[in-house]
Design a protein around this motif. Sequence first.
Motif, short mmCIF file in Angstrom:
data_model
loop_
_atom_site.label_atom_id
_atom_site.label_comp_id
_atom_site.label_asym_id
_atom_site.label_seq_id
_atom_site.Cartn_x
_atom_site.Cartn_y
_atom_site.Cartn_z
N ALA A 82 0.83 -1.20 0.00
CA ALA A 82 0.00 0.00 0.00
C ALA A 82 0.87 1.25 0.00
O ALA A 82 1.97 1.26 0.54
CB ALA A 82 -0.91 0.00 1.23
N ASN A 83 0.35 2.29 -0.61
CA ASN A 83 1.01 3.59 -0.61
C ASN A 83 1.20 4.05 0.84
O ASN A 83 0.25 4.13 1.62
CB ASN A 83 0.14 4.59 -1.38
CG ASN A 83 0.80 5.93 -1.57
OD1 ASN A 83 1.73 6.30 -0.88
ND2 ASN A 83 0.29 6.69 -2.53
N ALA A 84 2.43 4.35 1.22
CA ALA A 84 2.72 4.76 2.60
C ALA A 84 1.94 6.00 3.00
O ALA A 84 1.56 6.16 4.16
CB ALA A 84 4.23 4.99 2.76
N SER A 85 1.68 6.90 2.05
CA SER A 85 0.93 8.12 2.36
C SER A 85 -0.50 7.79 2.74
O SER A 85 -1.10 8.47 3.59
CB SER A 85 0.94 9.06 1.15
OG SER A 85 2.24 9.51 0.86
N VAL A 86 -1.07 6.76 2.13
CA VAL A 86 -2.43 6.34 2.47
C VAL A 86 -2.48 5.81 3.90
O VAL A 86 -3.37 6.16 4.68
CB VAL A 86 -2.94 5.28 1.48
CG1 VAL A 86 -4.30 4.73 1.93
CG2 VAL A 86 -3.04 5.86 0.07
N LEU A 87 -1.53 4.98 4.25
CA LEU A 87 -1.49 4.44 5.61
C LEU A 87 -1.30 5.55 6.65
O LEU A 87 -1.92 5.51 7.72
CB LEU A 87 -0.36 3.41 5.73
CG LEU A 87 -0.52 2.14 4.88
CD1 LEU A 87 0.73 1.27 5.03
CD2 LEU A 87 -1.76 1.37 5.29
N GLU A 88 -0.48 6.52 6.32
CA GLU A 88 -0.24 7.63 7.25
C GLU A 88 -1.52 8.44 7.46
O GLU A 88 -1.87 8.79 8.59
CB GLU A 88 0.88 8.52 6.71
CG GLU A 88 1.22 9.69 7.62
CD GLU A 88 2.34 10.55 7.06
OE1 GLU A 88 2.61 11.61 7.64
OE2 GLU A 88 2.94 10.16 6.03
N LEU A 89 -2.22 8.73 6.39
CA LEU A 89 -3.45 9.52 6.50
C LEU A 89 -4.54 8.75 7.21
O LEU A 89 -5.33 9.32 7.96
CB LEU A 89 -3.92 9.94 5.11
CG LEU A 89 -3.12 11.09 4.49
CD1 LEU A 89 -3.40 11.21 3.01
CD2 LEU A 89 -3.44 12.40 5.20
N LEU A 90 -4.63 7.45 6.99
CA LEU A 90 -5.62 6.64 7.69
C LEU A 90 -5.46 6.74 9.20
O LEU A 90 -6.43 6.59 9.95
CB LEU A 90 -5.51 5.16 7.27
CG LEU A 90 -6.22 4.73 5.99
CD1 LEU A 90 -5.89 3.28 5.67
CD2 LEU A 90 -7.73 4.92 6.10
N SER A 91 -4.25 7.00 9.64
CA SER A 91 -3.97 7.09 11.08
C SER A 91 -4.36 8.43 11.68
O SER A 91 -4.34 8.58 12.90
CB SER A 91 -2.48 6.84 11.34
OG SER A 91 -2.09 5.55 10.89
N THR A 92 -4.70 9.42 10.83
CA THR A 92 -4.92 10.76 11.36
C THR A 92 -6.26 11.39 11.00
O THR A 92 -6.67 12.33 11.66
CB THR A 92 -3.81 11.71 10.86
OG1 THR A 92 -3.84 11.77 9.42
CG2 THR A 92 -2.44 11.23 11.31
N VAL A 93 -6.94 10.93 9.95
CA VAL A 93 -8.16 11.60 9.50
C VAL A 93 -9.30 11.45 10.51
O VAL A 93 -9.29 10.55 11.36
CB VAL A 93 -8.63 11.08 8.12
CG1 VAL A 93 -7.64 11.48 7.05
CG2 VAL A 93 -8.86 9.58 8.15
N ASP A 94 -10.30 12.31 10.38
CA ASP A 94 -11.44 12.33 11.29
C ASP A 94 -12.57 11.42 10.85
O ASP A 94 -13.50 11.18 11.62
CB ASP A 94 -11.99 13.75 11.42
CG ASP A 94 -10.91 14.73 11.84
OD1 ASP A 94 -10.27 14.47 12.87
OD2 ASP A 94 -10.71 15.74 11.14
#
Length: 490
Positions: A326-338
Amino acid sequence: MADGVLAPSPVQNSFVRSPFSHPFLFANFSVAAVVLPYWSAASTQYLRRSCVTMASTHCNSSPACSFFVPQSSLKPSQQPSLLVFSGGTAFNCVAEELKKVTTRVAHVLPVSDDGGSTAEIVRVVGGPAVGDIRSRCLRLSDESTSEAIAVRRLLGHRLPLDASDAKSEWYRIVEGEHFLWNGVSRPYGETIRAFLAYFQNQILRRTSDSFCFSNGSIGNFFFAGARLFFQSLDAAIFLFSRVSQIPTESLVLPVISTNDRLTLGCELWDGAIIRGQNEISHPTAGFVQTVNKDCSSTIALPSRIKRVFYVSSEGSNLLHEIFPEANASVLELLSTVDCIVYSMGSLFTSICPSLILPGIGETIASRSVPKVLLLNGSHDRETTGLSASGFVTAITDALNRTYGDPHKCLQNFPSDYINALLVPKDGQIPVDVGCLAAQGIFRVIMVDSINDPKVGTVFDPNSLINALINLIFHSVEEAMANFNSSEKES
């Protein structure tokens, strides 16, 4: 206006988390800026168009609670953030309206499409499919000036179906002689033409493969030229985003960051294997035609879909399963979005290809935010016979990787991945509330719908957006109630 039912379970379906992890509410890491008064003041200052009323399943839709949503007049840092898993078309009309409420949206898209002009690009010059990404970028592009509208019109243009006419028009565009360049300034024009010309040069170098321009998308050709020039899908997305002036907080992300071709396969419950997204979703007779996913106009699958997976595009064994990251940016955003959203659209070929990747299920299950499934308004070839709980099961199995490598599968519950279901009024998908409750999903919210002559019942975009934002606000209230309760106990 949207209305529906709300019967939250205090354990299984709460959106409680530490308020300190809420980026758009606690940017300064201070509880002194009390949440509810903050949003009340914002709501008074920025009136929304409508409100969402939620009601308990046990009181025959009597109002349970309602919220007022602030508009996009809020600073980007104060706006709620969402991550949306979707394909390239079904969510497009919502994406355009959603940016008026919040620009902090990450649109995660698959890169395995092999139909239309995308298929021709992949066939001749290789690489991942760019059609869905281009489609979403255009919907997010700026329309505030005459030049922005001209650029959007150019990049959104499709060539004629007739191959000869298409090729002739393409050359007029590349040479800068087409009326579509009207209104595009010289700097923009030279930038866009440079990548169109580079794409033209690349297909001419493939002398063994004659390129067919029939029904081709100018945006796809520009995107492919940029990707080939930079040898980077991410760089091409960045360039396209800047040229089309997408808000900097709005992200269009491939779920797999790659410069290689990706092919989707599926396994049916009868054991059959189908290779290629187009063959799974809307097979054609081998000639160029517009896409129609209506299940009444395509040949039914011999059996329901059990799972989707990625297969090799090279070598002698084209059904060999591969496991991209998976795209690392997707995993990072999944951890922070509301809020995490599973969009309406092609369930198995648009949504699930983004969910089966390692790390996606693990990250989503760890979050205590609204995780919302937008139910389709009608069936297509992929979902014929499925009820709402069947959609939930398919998404759960994809995120758990249930039918793949047993060493890589998860055992999470449906409610770990989905805690709210938005349903379009008058939709054709049966909403089996009892089965949904057994899956741990108690928030089932009816949302106003409209009739699209092409696809049937779809969500009314404004009502859908209000429902999504209100779910986020409801989670904030629950988080604050939980926080205040723990403060009193301590």
